[in-house]
Scaffold this active site. Structure first.
Site, short mmCIF file in Angstrom:
data_model
loop_
_atom_site.label_atom_id
_atom_site.label_comp_id
_atom_site.label_asym_id
_atom_site.label_seq_id
_atom_site.Cartn_x
_atom_site.Cartn_y
_atom_site.Cartn_z
N LYS A 112 47.08 34.11 36.05
CA LYS A 112 46.50 33.11 35.15
C LYS A 112 47.58 32.46 34.31
CE LYS A 112 42.00 35.31 34.90
NZ LYS A 112 41.26 36.43 34.32
N ASP A 121 35.56 31.21 29.93
CA ASP A 121 34.83 31.95 30.97
C ASP A 121 33.37 31.51 31.08
OD1 ASP A 121 36.21 33.93 32.45
OD2 ASP A 121 36.36 35.23 30.69
N GLN A 141 40.01 39.49 29.17
CA GLN A 141 39.91 40.05 30.52
C GLN A 141 38.96 41.25 30.53
OE1 GLN A 141 41.36 38.67 33.19
NE2 GLN A 141 40.67 40.23 34.63
N1 GUN Z 1 37.73 40.20 35.31
C1 GUN Z 1 37.63 39.86 36.62
N2 GUN Z 1 37.30 38.56 36.73
C2 GUN Z 1 37.18 38.08 35.48
C3 GUN Z 1 36.87 36.79 34.94
O1 GUN Z 1 36.60 35.82 35.64
N3 GUN Z 1 36.86 36.70 33.59
C4 GUN Z 1 37.13 37.76 32.79
N4 GUN Z 1 37.10 37.57 31.47
N5 GUN Z 1 37.43 38.96 33.24
C5 GUN Z 1 37.45 39.11 34.59
#
Ligand code: GUN
Length: 301
Positions: A58, A125, A102
């Protein structure tokens, strides 16, 4: 891309690359026109290996798109109060336009409490209850990245989804439910199926669009797929291969389904790359909205 098995293989990796390039173009125009640089803050608590890989990717892709990336890595035993305090600081920071914490979080931290603390306008998100509600009533919302990526692939393949029978397999808050809302907003006829659904194979067989997001390796068999259907496989499951090495497979038995479907996403290389591309898109959209600008001017929405 035509497959050697019948179905067209939907190249999510290529689509995501093109989407990132369009986001990067929007970012550079936003800077030229308004002096704004979108910023995405990612919070990682603990050392979950898969999460570390995601967070690294990311950060890299955020910078490649010309945005500012802020990474906050906290120890696994960080108290919830500290995480909430960090989120509040990020809410108040004008350089931060998008916030992502996350998941999964360590046991002492309640994910709903953290998500609830994120400013809905910065909720990259789209997990905040305000955004879930806005999506449900058809108002501009921050949309969860994975279902947004699935929708983009479907619209690219099919054009209009109006009247199509869509089956969403899985009812999670982060994929299944928002996916169903997005399909409904496109005037598809939507069914949500899950582990308790009776006659699941029959439900699947009726679907022109099948989105599988259950997290069970190869659960959807080829005989469950309607001939010509468009199959979107959200699953990422690690299984042991015949050679003793582990590999990633989806929720759909790809080889069998590809002999029946009209088009299908592979795993890896299908939905997965779309998720981060949509996260960048959401951050750009959030930046525009926070400054009273029309996202359509800068973002491929
Ligand atoms: N963990 C795995 N995929 C995601 C996601 O798309 N967003 C977040 N915040 N955590 C994750």
């Amino acid at each position: 891309m035509p497959g050697d098995t019948g179905a067209d293989i939907i190249d999510g990796k290529a689509f995501a690359g093109a989407l990132r390039a369009r986001v990067a173009d929007g970012v550079s125009r936003l800077r030229a026109d308004h002096g704004l640089t979108p910023g995405l803050a990612v919070v990682l608590v603990g050392e979950d290996p898969a999460s570390q890989v995601y967070v690294r990717n990311k950060g890299r892709q955020t910078r490649e798109a010309g945005m500012a990336s802020f990474e906050h890595r906290l120890a696994a035993d960080t108290p919830e109060t500290e995480v909430l305090a960090l989120v509040r600081r990020l809410n108040a920071d004008p350089a931060v336009n998008g916030i992502l914490v996350q998941l999964p979080l360590p046991d002492q931290i309640r994910a709903p409490a953290v998500i609830d603390t994120i400013d809905p306008a910065k909720d990259a998100d789209g997990f905040h209850v305000t955004n879930a509600g806005l999506l449900a009533i058809g108002q501009p919302a921050m949309v969860p990245c994975t279902p947004l990526g699935c929708l983009m692939l479907l619209k690219d393949r099919l054009g209009s989804l109006s009247g199509a029978r869509a089956l969403v397999l899985g009812r999670s808050n982060i994929v299944g439910k928002p996916m169903a809302q997005l399909l409904l907003a496109e005037s598809a006829t939507v069914t949500i199926a899950h582990s308790r659904t009776r006659d699941l194979a029959d439900e699947c067989r009726r679907a022109d669009i099948l989105v599988a997001a259950v997290g069970r390796a190869r659960m959807v068999e080829g005989s469950w797929v309607k001939p010509g259907a468009t199959v979107i496989d959200v699953g990422i499951n690690r299984v042991d291969g015949a050679d003793g090495k582990s590999r990633l497979v989806g929720d759909v038995d790809f080889d069998a389904a590809a002999r029946v479907a009209g088009a299908i996403t592979p795993v890896p290389g299908g939905v997965g790359p779309m998720t981060i591309a949509c996260l960048l898109l959401n951050t750009l959209v959030a930046t525009c909205r926070q400054h009273g600008l029309d996202p359509k001017e800068y973002a491929p929405v």
